[in-house]
Design an enzyme around this catalytic site. Structure first.
Site, PDB file in Angstrom:
ATOM      1  N   THR A 140      -6.252   6.401   8.074  1.00  0.00           N
ATOM      2  CA  THR A 140      -6.754   6.691   6.728  1.00  0.00           C
ATOM      3  C   THR A 140      -6.758   5.451   5.852  1.00  0.00           C
ATOM      4  O   THR A 140      -6.969   5.538   4.653  1.00  0.00           O
ATOM      5  CB  THR A 140      -5.914   7.791   6.045  1.00  0.00           C
ATOM      6  OG1 THR A 140      -4.592   7.292   5.811  1.00  0.00           O
ATOM      7  CG2 THR A 140      -5.845   9.052   6.901  1.00  0.00           C
ATOM      8  N   THR A 141      -6.498   4.315   6.468  1.00  0.00           N
ATOM      9  CA  THR A 141      -6.567   3.034   5.763  1.00  0.00           C
ATOM     10  C   THR A 141      -7.440   2.087   6.592  1.00  0.00           C
ATOM     11  O   THR A 141      -7.597   2.290   7.800  1.00  0.00           O
ATOM     12  CB  THR A 141      -5.169   2.411   5.592  1.00  0.00           C
ATOM     13  OG1 THR A 141      -4.560   2.267   6.880  1.00  0.00           O
ATOM     14  CG2 THR A 141      -4.284   3.266   4.704  1.00  0.00           C
ATOM     15  N   HIS A 169       5.221   6.462   6.955  1.00  0.00           N
ATOM     16  CA  HIS A 169       4.938   6.003   5.592  1.00  0.00           C
ATOM     17  C   HIS A 169       4.478   7.197   4.754  1.00  0.00           C
ATOM     18  O   HIS A 169       4.303   8.290   5.282  1.00  0.00           O
ATOM     19  CB  HIS A 169       3.887   4.893   5.625  1.00  0.00           C
ATOM     20  CG  HIS A 169       2.602   5.351   6.234  1.00  0.00           C
ATOM     21  ND1 HIS A 169       2.303   5.186   7.564  1.00  0.00           N
ATOM     22  CD2 HIS A 169       1.559   6.039   5.709  1.00  0.00           C
ATOM     23  CE1 HIS A 169       1.131   5.722   7.824  1.00  0.00           C
ATOM     24  NE2 HIS A 169       0.655   6.267   6.708  1.00  0.00           N
ATOM     25  N   HIS A 224       3.308  10.336   6.970  1.00  0.00           N
ATOM     26  CA  HIS A 224       2.587  10.166   8.234  1.00  0.00           C
ATOM     27  C   HIS A 224       3.524   9.512   9.236  1.00  0.00           C
ATOM     28  O   HIS A 224       3.982   8.386   9.031  1.00  0.00           O
ATOM     29  CB  HIS A 224       1.334   9.304   8.029  1.00  0.00           C
ATOM     30  CG  HIS A 224       0.233  10.030   7.313  1.00  0.00           C
ATOM     31  ND1 HIS A 224      -0.829   9.392   6.716  1.00  0.00           N
ATOM     32  CD2 HIS A 224       0.041  11.362   7.115  1.00  0.00           C
ATOM     33  CE1 HIS A 224      -1.644  10.299   6.193  1.00  0.00           C
ATOM     34  NE2 HIS A 224      -1.133  11.498   6.408  1.00  0.00           N
ATOM     35  N   HIS A 266       2.174   9.009   1.360  1.00  0.00           N
ATOM     36  CA  HIS A 266       1.014   9.015   0.463  1.00  0.00           C
ATOM     37  C   HIS A 266       1.264  10.025  -0.654  1.00  0.00           C
ATOM     38  O   HIS A 266       1.785  11.119  -0.400  1.00  0.00           O
ATOM     39  CB  HIS A 266      -0.254   9.446   1.192  1.00  0.00           C
ATOM     40  CG  HIS A 266      -0.641   8.563   2.332  1.00  0.00           C
ATOM     41  ND1 HIS A 266      -1.416   7.432   2.184  1.00  0.00           N
ATOM     42  CD2 HIS A 266      -0.365   8.646   3.656  1.00  0.00           C
ATOM     43  CE1 HIS A 266      -1.604   6.863   3.361  1.00  0.00           C
ATOM     44  NE2 HIS A 266      -0.973   7.575   4.279  1.00  0.00           N
ATOM     45  N   HIS A 276       0.821  -1.215   0.000  1.00  0.00           N
ATOM     46  CA  HIS A 276       0.000   0.000   0.000  1.00  0.00           C
ATOM     47  C   HIS A 276       0.853   1.262   0.000  1.00  0.00           C
ATOM     48  O   HIS A 276       0.412   2.319  -0.419  1.00  0.00           O
ATOM     49  CB  HIS A 276      -0.911   0.046   1.224  1.00  0.00           C
ATOM     50  CG  HIS A 276      -1.806  -1.131   1.353  1.00  0.00           C
ATOM     51  ND1 HIS A 276      -2.779  -1.430   0.438  1.00  0.00           N
ATOM     52  CD2 HIS A 276      -1.872  -2.110   2.291  1.00  0.00           C
ATOM     53  CE1 HIS A 276      -3.423  -2.535   0.807  1.00  0.00           C
ATOM     54  NE2 HIS A 276      -2.883  -2.971   1.922  1.00  0.00           N
TER      55      HIS A 276
HETATM   56 ZN   LIG Z   1      -0.937   7.386   6.257  1.00  0.00          ZN
END
Ligand SMILES: [Zn+2]
Length: 250
Positions: free
Chosen positions: A200-201, A115, A134, A117, A90
């Protein structure tokens, strides 16, 4: 595109499974960023993901109206650490051994992982940034606090470079970094927008303390493209603010 290694020794490791703070191995294929398993349908994919559609304090959000306050400050105490860089299917995730943490009004939170995005999940006054990081922290009670760092296109970012150079190309891969220094990634101004939100996942768990830094940092177009070569789009759309308010210090 060019990739530079700035003194980082990278050992490639074959890892069979990915792991994140909240995703367990084996569910990485269950959701994605495009239909039919994309964000619009996360809440229906699994009963455990129902908050993704029914939650009222979801993240990310478009930060528009903010309440000024004196109280909200972000105290960071990070330290350099060795780290694992993994591709979890992801995103690219950086997991230091012991990188210190942050202190909020609600107490101390240890750094767990970072991680990325693209584009940024957070919007500021309707503006999206090309990338965000994040920085996920956890307290002894298991509660999460995330620092969101926005990136704009500009100068080459030397702190980001060893991470980008170590990114495993395939899901499940991981590499070892000799040192990662989170503090070096941050802007000088640590003023942040604070609000209560969620992962957010999936499973979109709520009760997450979000601290979105008001000052963006830069990365070069080549660096952005290096990440986007692996993940062209891995951002959840902004969610309704509902009854929440956003506070900002300073
Ligand atoms: Zn995130």
């Amino acid at each position: 595109m060019k990739k530079q290694l700035l003194g980082a020794t990278i050992t490639l490791v074959i890892a069979g499974m990915c792991s994140t703070a909240w995703a367990t191995a084996g569910d990485t294929a269950a959701w994605s960023y495009s239909a039919p398993t994309g964000p619009q349908n996360w809440g229906e994919l699994k009963s455990e993901y129902s908050l993704c559609s029914s939650g009222k304090t979801q993240s990310p959000i478009d930060i528009r109206d903010v309440i000024k306050t004196d109280a909200q400050t972000l105290n960071v105490a990070y330290q350099p650490s060795t780290a694992k860089v993994s591709n979890n299917g992801h995103t690219i995730q950086v997991m230091p051994v012991d990188a210190g943490g942050i202190t909020l009004e609600s107490g101390h939170y240890s750094f767990v992982q970072m991680h990325f995005h693209t584009p940024s999940e957070e919007m500021i006054q309707g503006r999206t940034y090309p990338l965000d990081a994040h920085l996920v922290h956890r307290n002894p009670a298991g509660e999460l606090a995330v620092v969101a760092l926005l990136f704009e296109e500009g100068a080459h970012n030397p702190t980001l470079e060893p991470i980008l150079a170590a990114m495993p190309k395939h899901a499940g891969g991981s590499a070892q970094l000799d040192t990662v220094d989170i503090a070096q990634l941050l802007p000088a101004n640590l003023n942040a927008y604070f609000y209560m939100g969620s992962l957010t996942t999936p499973p979109c768990t709520e009760g997450v303390r979000w601290n979105v830094l008001t000052t963006a940092v830069q990365l070069s177009r080549a660096q952005l493209e290096a990440f986007q070569a692996l993940y062209p789009m891995n951002a959840r759309p902004v969610q309704p603010l509902n009854e929440r308010s956003v506070h900002v210090g300073g």
